[in-house]
Design a protein around this motif. Structure first.
Motif, PDB file in Angstrom:
ATOM      1  N   VAL A 158       1.032  -0.995   0.564  1.00 33.02           N
ATOM      2  CA  VAL A 158       0.091  -0.153   0.098  1.00 33.02           C
ATOM      3  C   VAL A 158       0.787   1.217   0.075  1.00 33.02           C
ATOM      4  O   VAL A 158       0.732   2.118  -0.921  1.00 33.02           O
ATOM      5  CB  VAL A 158      -0.885  -0.031   1.540  1.00 33.02           C
ATOM      6  CG1 VAL A 158      -1.303   1.787   1.353  1.00 33.02           C
ATOM      7  CG2 VAL A 158      -2.191  -1.120   0.999  1.00 33.02           C
ATOM      8  N   ALA A 159       2.350   0.960   0.891  1.00 34.54           N
ATOM      9  CA  ALA A 159       3.166   2.446   0.923  1.00 34.54           C
ATOM     10  C   ALA A 159       3.455   2.313  -0.376  1.00 34.54           C
ATOM     11  O   ALA A 159       3.249   3.925  -0.609  1.00 34.54           O
ATOM     12  CB  ALA A 159       4.226   2.371   1.798  1.00 34.54           C
ATOM     13  N   GLU A 160       4.120   1.818  -1.141  1.00 37.03           N
ATOM     14  CA  GLU A 160       4.517   2.016  -2.403  1.00 37.03           C
ATOM     15  C   GLU A 160       3.947   2.882  -3.542  1.00 37.03           C
ATOM     16  O   GLU A 160       4.627   2.877  -3.852  1.00 37.03           O
ATOM     17  CB  GLU A 160       5.528   0.569  -2.668  1.00 37.03           C
ATOM     18  CG  GLU A 160       6.681  -0.184  -2.269  1.00 37.03           C
ATOM     19  CD  GLU A 160       6.807  -1.054  -1.546  1.00 37.03           C
ATOM     20  OE1 GLU A 160       6.701  -1.681  -3.092  1.00 37.03           O
ATOM     21  OE2 GLU A 160       8.019  -1.466  -1.686  1.00 37.03           O
ATOM     22  N   GLU A 161       2.257   1.432  -3.262  1.00 35.43           N
ATOM     23  CA  GLU A 161       1.444   2.035  -4.255  1.00 35.43           C
ATOM     24  C   GLU A 161       1.105   3.541  -4.319  1.00 35.43           C
ATOM     25  O   GLU A 161       1.346   4.645  -4.847  1.00 35.43           O
ATOM     26  CB  GLU A 161       0.476   1.126  -4.679  1.00 35.43           C
ATOM     27  CG  GLU A 161      -0.581   1.843  -5.589  1.00 35.43           C
ATOM     28  CD  GLU A 161      -0.277   1.688  -7.218  1.00 35.43           C
ATOM     29  OE1 GLU A 161      -0.709   2.470  -7.700  1.00 35.43           O
ATOM     30  OE2 GLU A 161       0.680   0.555  -7.687  1.00 35.43           O
ATOM     31  N   SER A 162       1.331   4.004  -2.704  1.00 39.86           N
ATOM     32  CA  SER A 162       0.689   5.544  -2.531  1.00 39.86           C
ATOM     33  C   SER A 162       1.771   6.522  -2.935  1.00 39.86           C
ATOM     34  O   SER A 162       1.676   7.699  -3.295  1.00 39.86           O
ATOM     35  CB  SER A 162       0.401   5.586  -1.091  1.00 39.86           C
ATOM     36  OG  SER A 162      -0.485   4.639  -0.714  1.00 39.86           O
ATOM     37  N   GLU A 163       3.013   6.052  -2.322  1.00 36.60           N
ATOM     38  CA  GLU A 163       4.186   6.862  -2.509  1.00 36.60           C
ATOM     39  C   GLU A 163       4.461   7.041  -3.977  1.00 36.60           C
ATOM     40  O   GLU A 163       4.567   8.308  -4.722  1.00 36.60           O
ATOM     41  CB  GLU A 163       5.609   6.230  -2.639  1.00 36.60           C
ATOM     42  CG  GLU A 163       6.619   7.052  -2.502  1.00 36.60           C
ATOM     43  CD  GLU A 163       6.193   8.283  -1.049  1.00 36.60           C
ATOM     44  OE1 GLU A 163       7.401   9.472  -2.084  1.00 36.60           O
ATOM     45  OE2 GLU A 163       5.548   8.200  -0.815  1.00 36.60           O
ATOM     46  N   ARG A 164       4.293   6.091  -5.335  1.00 34.95           N
ATOM     47  CA  ARG A 164       4.220   5.831  -6.741  1.00 34.95           C
ATOM     48  C   ARG A 164       2.959   7.617  -7.212  1.00 34.95           C
ATOM     49  O   ARG A 164       3.763   7.849  -8.241  1.00 34.95           O
ATOM     50  CB  ARG A 164       4.102   4.898  -7.122  1.00 34.95           C
ATOM     51  CG  ARG A 164       4.324   4.775  -8.584  1.00 34.95           C
ATOM     52  CD  ARG A 164       3.767   3.815  -9.104  1.00 34.95           C
ATOM     53  NE  ARG A 164       2.356   3.085  -9.412  1.00 34.95           N
ATOM     54  CZ  ARG A 164       1.394   4.239 -10.358  1.00 34.95           C
ATOM     55  NH1 ARG A 164       2.056   4.903 -11.111  1.00 34.95           N
ATOM     56  NH2 ARG A 164       0.391   3.869 -10.444  1.00 34.95           N
TER      57      ARG A 164
END
Length: 96
Positions: A43-49
């Motif tokens: 979730v964090a990686e997609e949100s950061e992207r």
């Protein structure tokens, strides 16, 4: 988004709820703590992207995700798209 648009989009998502008229919230349950943490990382990686970050709460095997758009002062299409991504991540993890 209008209230009607929000309700239409919510009807397309499983287990997401409207909170305080400007958030969508879902709880995800995992078989163990580390599986939940792996989900949070995805979730964090997609949100950061996409540069759009939810509130995430970790309660042992229960992860709560809460999404809204600060600049729009409410919900936008991006909030619902992220909810769909998060649900896909969850489905993939549950099938492992």
């Amino acid at each position: 988004m209008s209230e009607q648009q929000i309700q239409e989009r919510l009807s397309e998502l499983k287990d997401w709820k409207l909170a305080d008229e400007k958030w969508i919230v879902r709880k995800y349950r995992f078989r163990d703590y580390l599986q939940g943490i792996s989900f949070v990382k995805m979730v964090a990686e997609e949100s950061e992207r996409v540069q759009h970050h939810p509130f995430i709460s970790i309660e042992y095997k229960l992860i709560t995700v809460k999404i809204s758009s600060w600049r729009a002062k409410g919900l936008t299409d991006l909030d619902f798209k992220l909810a769909e991504y998060y649900d896909c991540f969850y489905s993939e993890m549950k099938n492992l």
